[in-house]
Design a protein around this motif. Structure first.
Motif, PDB file in Angstrom:
ATOM      1  N   SER A   1      80.280 -77.429  28.220  1.00 28.06           N
ATOM      2  CA  SER A   1      81.693 -77.344  28.549  1.00 28.06           C
ATOM      3  C   SER A   1      81.931 -75.985  29.215  1.00 28.06           C
ATOM      4  N   GLN A   2      83.093 -75.850  29.815  1.00 31.28           N
ATOM      5  CA  GLN A   2      83.421 -74.554  30.411  1.00 31.28           C
ATOM      6  C   GLN A   2      83.416 -73.460  29.346  1.00 31.28           C
ATOM      7  N   SER A   3      83.963 -73.758  28.184  1.00 33.18           N
ATOM      8  CA  SER A   3      84.021 -72.734  27.133  1.00 33.18           C
ATOM      9  C   SER A   3      82.633 -72.373  26.599  1.00 33.18           C
ATOM     10  N   GLU A   4      81.751 -73.360  26.511  1.00 30.56           N
ATOM     11  CA  GLU A   4      80.385 -73.064  26.054  1.00 30.56           C
ATOM     12  C   GLU A   4      79.661 -72.164  27.046  1.00 30.56           C
ATOM     13  N   LEU A   5      79.792 -72.461  28.325  1.00 29.71           N
ATOM     14  CA  LEU A   5      79.128 -71.627  29.327  1.00 29.71           C
ATOM     15  C   LEU A   5      79.739 -70.236  29.357  1.00 29.71           C
ATOM     16  N   ALA A   6      81.059 -70.166  29.290  1.00 29.13           N
ATOM     17  CA  ALA A   6      81.723 -68.860  29.283  1.00 29.13           C
ATOM     18  C   ALA A   6      81.235 -68.013  28.107  1.00 29.13           C
ATOM     19  N   LYS A   7      81.088 -68.642  26.952  1.00 26.93           N
ATOM     20  CA  LYS A   7      80.600 -67.917  25.774  1.00 26.93           C
ATOM     21  C   LYS A   7      79.193 -67.383  26.013  1.00 26.93           C
ATOM     22  N   ASN A   8      78.333 -68.189  26.629  1.00 28.20           N
ATOM     23  CA  ASN A   8      76.968 -67.743  26.943  1.00 28.20           C
ATOM     24  C   ASN A   8      76.960 -66.584  27.930  1.00 28.20           C
ATOM     25  N   LEU A   9      77.966 -66.532  28.794  1.00 30.30           N
ATOM     26  CA  LEU A   9      78.047 -65.473  29.798  1.00 30.30           C
ATOM     27  C   LEU A   9      78.868 -64.275  29.322  1.00 30.30           C
ATOM     28  N   ASN A  10      79.402 -64.374  28.107  1.00 23.24           N
ATOM     29  CA  ASN A  10      80.250 -63.313  27.536  1.00 23.24           C
ATOM     30  C   ASN A  10      81.467 -63.014  28.400  1.00 23.24           C
ATOM     31  N   ILE A  11      82.134 -64.079  28.843  1.00 24.38           N
ATOM     32  CA  ILE A  11      83.358 -63.935  29.628  1.00 24.38           C
ATOM     33  C   ILE A  11      84.406 -64.874  29.044  1.00 24.38           C
ATOM     34  N   PRO A  12      85.687 -64.618  29.316  1.00 26.06           N
ATOM     35  CA  PRO A  12      86.722 -65.538  28.854  1.00 26.06           C
ATOM     36  C   PRO A  12      86.595 -66.906  29.541  1.00 26.06           C
ATOM     37  N   THR A  13      86.928 -67.949  28.817  1.00 20.64           N
ATOM     38  CA  THR A  13      86.884 -69.297  29.381  1.00 20.64           C
ATOM     39  C   THR A  13      87.769 -69.390  30.613  1.00 20.64           C
ATOM     40  N   SER A  14      88.913 -68.734  30.595  1.00 17.94           N
ATOM     41  CA  SER A  14      89.827 -68.779  31.742  1.00 17.94           C
ATOM     42  C   SER A  14      89.186 -68.175  32.992  1.00 17.94           C
TER      43      SER A  14
ATOM     44  N   TYR B   1      85.943 -68.185  33.734  1.00 21.42           N
ATOM     45  CA  TYR B   1      85.001 -69.178  34.242  1.00 21.42           C
ATOM     46  C   TYR B   1      85.733 -70.344  34.899  1.00 21.42           C
ATOM     47  N   ALA B   2      86.771 -70.836  34.252  1.00 23.40           N
ATOM     48  CA  ALA B   2      87.539 -71.971  34.794  1.00 23.40           C
ATOM     49  C   ALA B   2      88.092 -71.630  36.177  1.00 23.40           C
ATOM     50  N   ASN B   3      88.542 -70.413  36.361  1.00 17.75           N
ATOM     51  CA  ASN B   3      89.075 -70.000  37.660  1.00 17.75           C
ATOM     52  C   ASN B   3      87.998 -69.983  38.739  1.00 17.75           C
ATOM     53  N   TRP B   4      86.758 -69.716  38.372  1.00 21.81           N
ATOM     54  CA  TRP B   4      85.663 -69.797  39.352  1.00 21.81           C
ATOM     55  C   TRP B   4      85.488 -71.219  39.817  1.00 21.81           C
ATOM     56  N   GLU B   5      85.461 -72.150  38.864  1.00 18.19           N
ATOM     57  CA  GLU B   5      85.282 -73.558  39.227  1.00 18.19           C
ATOM     58  C   GLU B   5      86.458 -74.091  40.034  1.00 18.19           C
TER      59      GLU B   5
ATOM     60  N   LYS C   1      77.686 -58.809  39.212  1.00 19.67           N
ATOM     61  CA  LYS C   1      77.071 -58.872  37.880  1.00 19.67           C
ATOM     62  C   LYS C   1      77.161 -60.296  37.322  1.00 19.67           C
ATOM     63  N   ASP C   2      78.318 -60.926  37.498  1.00 21.70           N
ATOM     64  CA  ASP C   2      78.483 -62.291  36.995  1.00 21.70           C
ATOM     65  C   ASP C   2      77.603 -63.277  37.756  1.00 21.70           C
ATOM     66  N   ILE C   3      77.465 -63.088  39.050  1.00 19.21           N
ATOM     67  CA  ILE C   3      76.574 -63.940  39.853  1.00 19.21           C
ATOM     68  C   ILE C   3      75.138 -63.797  39.351  1.00 19.21           C
TER      69      ILE C   3
ATOM     70  N   ILE D   1      72.735 -66.762  37.773  1.00 15.86           N
ATOM     71  CA  ILE D   1      71.390 -67.045  38.285  1.00 15.86           C
ATOM     72  C   ILE D   1      70.368 -66.989  37.150  1.00 15.86           C
ATOM     73  N   LYS D   2      70.488 -65.982  36.309  1.00 19.48           N
ATOM     74  CA  LYS D   2      69.562 -65.852  35.177  1.00 19.48           C
ATOM     75  C   LYS D   2      69.769 -66.988  34.167  1.00 19.48           C
ATOM     76  N   PHE D   3      71.008 -67.317  33.870  1.00 13.45           N
ATOM     77  CA  PHE D   3      71.291 -68.347  32.884  1.00 13.45           C
ATOM     78  C   PHE D   3      70.740 -69.701  33.320  1.00 13.45           C
ATOM     79  N   PHE D   4      71.002 -70.069  34.563  1.00 17.17           N
ATOM     80  CA  PHE D   4      70.561 -71.372  35.053  1.00 17.17           C
ATOM     81  C   PHE D   4      69.112 -71.371  35.554  1.00 17.17           C
ATOM     82  N   GLU D   5      68.502 -70.182  35.599  1.00 15.50           N
ATOM     83  CA  GLU D   5      67.120 -70.032  36.074  1.00 15.50           C
ATOM     84  C   GLU D   5      66.952 -70.654  37.460  1.00 15.50           C
TER      85      GLU D   5
END
Length: 74
Positions: free
Chosen positions: A24-37, A39-43, A52-54, A58-62
């Motif tokens: 989910s957006q919130s799960e990915l945001a948590k993994n990236l240590n960012i607010p869900t909002s 991440y949602a705004n990126w999508e 840094k977020d990019i 890249i690292k998260f999705f390998e």
């Protein structure tokens, strides 16, 4: 090339990657240590991630940057 078109491609690709990972957006945001909002705004194409977020995406999705930005290799 129009920057809005390129950012739309990025937003769509980001959504695809997240769904492929069954997150989910919130799960990915948590993994990236960012607010869900954030991440949602990126999508939604409302805001752009920082360098840094990019890097973290890249690292998260390998994947490489070309895959994240949906760029065909030349």
């Amino acid at each position: 090339m129009n920057n809005n078109i390129e950012f739309t491609k990025f937003s769509n690709r980001l959504r695809e990657l997240r769904k492929e990972a069954s997150l989910s957006q919130s799960e990915l945001a948590k993994n990236l240590n960012i607010p869900t909002s954030t991440y949602a705004n990126w999508e939604l194409g409302r805001t752009e991630p920082s360098i840094k977020d990019i890097y973290n995406l890249i690292k998260f999705f390998e994947i490489d940057a070309n895959d994240l930005f949906d760029i065909d290799n030349f």
